[in-house]
Design a protein around this motif. Structure first.
Motif, PDB file in Angstrom:
ATOM      1  N   UNK A  26       0.830  -1.202   0.000  1.00  0.00           N
ATOM      2  CA  UNK A  26       0.000   0.000   0.000  1.00  0.00           C
ATOM      3  C   UNK A  26       0.862   1.249   0.000  1.00  0.00           C
ATOM      4  N   UNK A  27       1.858   1.326   0.880  1.00  0.00           N
ATOM      5  CA  UNK A  27       2.643   2.562   0.980  1.00  0.00           C
ATOM      6  C   UNK A  27       3.492   2.794  -0.262  1.00  0.00           C
ATOM      7  N   UNK A  28       3.846   1.733  -0.995  1.00  0.00           N
ATOM      8  CA  UNK A  28       4.617   1.913  -2.225  1.00  0.00           C
ATOM      9  C   UNK A  28       3.741   2.507  -3.327  1.00  0.00           C
ATOM     10  N   UNK A  29       2.474   2.078  -3.438  1.00  0.00           N
ATOM     11  CA  UNK A  29       1.557   2.706  -4.398  1.00  0.00           C
ATOM     12  C   UNK A  29       1.315   4.168  -4.020  1.00  0.00           C
ATOM     13  N   UNK A  30       1.167   4.435  -2.716  1.00  0.00           N
ATOM     14  CA  UNK A  30       0.901   5.808  -2.297  1.00  0.00           C
ATOM     15  C   UNK A  30       2.099   6.719  -2.526  1.00  0.00           C
ATOM     16  N   UNK A  31       3.279   6.148  -2.638  1.00  0.00           N
ATOM     17  CA  UNK A  31       4.466   6.956  -2.911  1.00  0.00           C
ATOM     18  C   UNK A  31       4.500   7.458  -4.348  1.00  0.00           C
ATOM     19  N   UNK A  32       3.778   6.789  -5.243  1.00  0.00           N
ATOM     20  CA  UNK A  32       3.816   7.168  -6.662  1.00  0.00           C
ATOM     21  C   UNK A  32       2.461   7.623  -7.199  1.00  0.00           C
ATOM     22  N   UNK A  33       1.391   7.455  -6.418  1.00  0.00           N
ATOM     23  CA  UNK A  33       0.059   7.850  -6.860  1.00  0.00           C
ATOM     24  C   UNK A  33      -0.593   8.759  -5.829  1.00  0.00           C
ATOM     25  N   UNK A  34      -1.302   9.808  -6.274  1.00  0.00           N
ATOM     26  CA  UNK A  34      -2.017  10.689  -5.344  1.00  0.00           C
ATOM     27  C   UNK A  34      -3.353  10.076  -4.940  1.00  0.00           C
ATOM     28  N   UNK A  35      -3.309   8.943  -4.261  1.00  0.00           N
ATOM     29  CA  UNK A  35      -4.506   8.170  -3.943  1.00  0.00           C
ATOM     30  C   UNK A  35      -4.649   8.042  -2.432  1.00  0.00           C
ATOM     31  N   UNK A  36      -5.873   8.209  -1.946  1.00  0.00           N
ATOM     32  CA  UNK A  36      -6.124   8.058  -0.517  1.00  0.00           C
ATOM     33  C   UNK A  36      -6.058   6.592  -0.121  1.00  0.00           C
ATOM     34  N   UNK A  37      -5.836   6.358   1.144  1.00  0.00           N
ATOM     35  CA  UNK A  37      -5.787   4.978   1.641  1.00  0.00           C
ATOM     36  C   UNK A  37      -7.116   4.275   1.407  1.00  0.00           C
ATOM     37  N   UNK A  38      -8.221   5.002   1.608  1.00  0.00           N
ATOM     38  CA  UNK A  38      -9.538   4.384   1.447  1.00  0.00           C
ATOM     39  C   UNK A  38      -9.770   3.944   0.001  1.00  0.00           C
ATOM     40  N   UNK A  39      -9.433   4.815  -0.966  1.00  0.00           N
ATOM     41  CA  UNK A  39      -9.631   4.459  -2.373  1.00  0.00           C
ATOM     42  C   UNK A  39      -8.709   3.313  -2.768  1.00  0.00           C
ATOM     43  N   UNK A  40      -7.456   3.387  -2.357  1.00  0.00           N
ATOM     44  CA  UNK A  40      -6.501   2.345  -2.725  1.00  0.00           C
ATOM     45  C   UNK A  40      -6.888   0.992  -2.149  1.00  0.00           C
ATOM     46  N   UNK A  41      -7.229   0.941  -0.874  1.00  0.00           N
ATOM     47  CA  UNK A  41      -7.592  -0.343  -0.272  1.00  0.00           C
ATOM     48  C   UNK A  41      -8.889  -0.878  -0.871  1.00  0.00           C
ATOM     49  N   UNK A  42      -9.811   0.024  -1.244  1.00  0.00           N
ATOM     50  CA  UNK A  42     -11.041  -0.419  -1.897  1.00  0.00           C
ATOM     51  C   UNK A  42     -10.735  -1.101  -3.230  1.00  0.00           C
ATOM     52  N   UNK A  43      -9.858  -0.479  -4.027  1.00  0.00           N
ATOM     53  CA  UNK A  43      -9.514  -1.067  -5.322  1.00  0.00           C
ATOM     54  C   UNK A  43      -8.744  -2.378  -5.142  1.00  0.00           C
ATOM     55  N   UNK A  44      -7.821  -2.415  -4.203  1.00  0.00           N
ATOM     56  CA  UNK A  44      -7.065  -3.649  -3.970  1.00  0.00           C
ATOM     57  C   UNK A  44      -7.986  -4.773  -3.503  1.00  0.00           C
ATOM     58  N   UNK A  45      -8.977  -4.423  -2.701  1.00  0.00           N
ATOM     59  CA  UNK A  45      -9.936  -5.438  -2.247  1.00  0.00           C
ATOM     60  C   UNK A  45     -10.739  -5.986  -3.426  1.00  0.00           C
ATOM     61  N   UNK A  46     -11.191  -5.076  -4.292  1.00  0.00           N
ATOM     62  CA  UNK A  46     -11.968  -5.506  -5.456  1.00  0.00           C
ATOM     63  C   UNK A  46     -11.111  -6.341  -6.409  1.00  0.00           C
ATOM     64  N   UNK A  47      -9.879  -5.924  -6.622  1.00  0.00           N
ATOM     65  CA  UNK A  47      -8.993  -6.658  -7.527  1.00  0.00           C
ATOM     66  C   UNK A  47      -8.619  -8.027  -6.948  1.00  0.00           C
TER      67      UNK A  47
END
Length: 313
Positions: A46-67
Motif C-alpha cells: 500500500x505505501x509503495x503505491x501511495x508513494x507514486x500515486x495521489x490516492x487516498x488509503x480508502x480508495x486504494x484499499x477499496x480497489x485492492x480489495x476488489x482486484x
C-alpha cells in the motif's frame, strides 16, 4: 464472490458476460494505475503505491480489495496489518500486461501534453526498442484494425455487456491525477460508460440513436461521451455538429489506433470469465477466413511479445 486467481471463473447462465467483467475491471482509472505500477515496477505494498500515486488509503484499499475478489491479486502477509500485506499478481493479473503495454504505446504516440515522460520499451528478445503491433493469433501476421470484424457470440448482447447501475462506480479524486497519468486513455476507458461507448463505435455504431439504443444509457451520458471523444480526436463528426441527433460519428486514425487496447481487454475477459453459453464476442480476420485472437508483435523483430520480455528504458 471470490474468483480463483489461477483458473477461469465460470459465470452464471444469462447474467453478465465476459465483456461486462472486463469493463468492470479495466474501465476504472485507479485500477489501471495500480496495475501499471504492479506490472511495470513490481509494486506490492500500500505505501509503495501511495508513494507514486495521489490516492487516498480508502480508495486504494477499496480497489485492492476488489482486484483481490476478481482474482487479480493474491494478498500475502498478516491480514490484521494492511501496511504489511503484499499484493502479488496472480496468473490472471499478470495476463493483463497487453492492456497496459498497449495503453503505454498509444499514449506515447497519440497523446499530447504528457507531463510525465513515458519511458521507451525494449524487447529483451532482440535487444531493440519497439512499439507493439497488433497481430493475429491464428496466422501470426500484423493486422490493421480494419481487417478485424466482430459479432456477438452465444453469450453476447448489449444488455449482458453494457454497464448497469450496480456495476458503475465513480472514480474518487480522479481530477487530482493531473496530465501525466495516461490522461487520454483514462478519458476513453477510465469509466464504464466510456469503455462501452468506445466498444459500440468499434462494432459499428455511428449515430446518437444507435449508441443510445445499444447501451440503454441516458441521453446526457451519450452526449457527454460523444463530445469527449470528439474533443480528443478519436471520433470525427459529419452533419450538424450542434445537433448530436443529426450527426454521424466515425473513428479517426487516432481512434482506430486505440483498438489494441480494447481488443486486449476483451481477450483477457473472455480468457478468464467463461459463460456457459459460449463467448460473448467472436472475431474474424477479414479476408483470411479464420478466427482472430490478439497477438502482440515486436515492431523491431516481428516476434510475438511476452510480458516478461518487455523492459522500460
Amino acid at each position: 464472490m471470490m474468483h480463483p486467481p489461477d483458473r477461469p471463473s465460470v459465470l452464471g447462465a444469462g447474467g453478465d458476460n465476459a465483456i461486462a467483467f472486463a469493463i468492470g475491471v479495466a474501465a476504472d482509472e485507479w485500477t489501471l494505475l495500480i496495475l501499471r505500477h504492479a506490472l511495470q515496477n513490481g509494486t506490492r505494498r500500500v505505501h509503495d503505491w501511495q508513494a507514486v500515486l495521489p490516492v487516498s488509503t480508502a480508495v486504494l484499499t477499496s480497489r485492492l480489495r476488489r482486484m483481490t475478489e476478481v482474482g487479480i491479486f493474491v494478498p500475502v502477509g498478516p491480514g490484521h496489518d494492511p501496511n504489511a500485506v503484499e499484493y502479488h499478481l496472480s496468473r490472471r493479473g499478470t495476463a493483463l500486461w497487453p492492456i497496459i503495454v498497449s495503453i503505454w504505446a498509444w499514449e506515447a504516440t497519440w497523446a499530447d501534453g504528457q507531463a510525465e515522460r513515458l519511458p521507451a520499451m525494449r524487447h529483451r528478445g532482440c535487444g531493440e526498442l519497439f512499439a507493439p503491433l497488433l497481430g493475429c493469433g491464428t496466422c501470426g501476421r500484423p493486422v490493421p484494425p480494419r481487417e478485424v470484424t466482430g459479432e456477438f457470440g452465444p453469450s453476447g448482447s448489449w444488455p449482458r455487456t453494457a454497464p448497469n447501475t450496480t456495476m458503475r462506480r465513480r472514480s474518487s479524486g480522479s481530477a487530482s491525477l493531473g496530465p501525466g497519468f495516461f490522461p487520454q486513455s483514462r478519458a476513453l476507458i477510465g469509466n464504464r460508460w466510456s469503455a462501452a461507448m468506445l466498444g459500440a463505435a468499434y462494432l459499428g455504431a455511428r449515430r446518437f440513436s444507435e449508441f443510445q439504443r445499444r447501451l440503454s444509457a441516458p441521453a446526457t451520458v451519450i452526449a457527454d461521451r460523444l463530445r469527449t471523444f470528439r474533443d480528443l480526436g478519436v471520433l470525427e463528426v459529419s452533419g450538424d455538429p450542434d445537433r448530436s441527433d443529426r450527426s454521424t460519428y466515425r473513428l479517426t486514425d487516432k481512434g482506430r489506433a486505440f483498438f489494441p487496447v480494447v481488443m486486449s481487454a476483451i481477450e483477457w475477459g473472455q480468457r478468464w470469465f467463461l459463460a456457459p453459453e459460449g463467448p460473448a464476442l467472436v472475431f474474424h480476420h477479414r479476408g483470411a477466413d479464420h478466427a482472430f485472437s490478439v497477438l502482440l508483435l515486436c515492431s523491431a523483430c516481428s516476434a510475438p511479445l511476452a510480458g516478461r520480455e518487455i523492459e522500460a528504458v
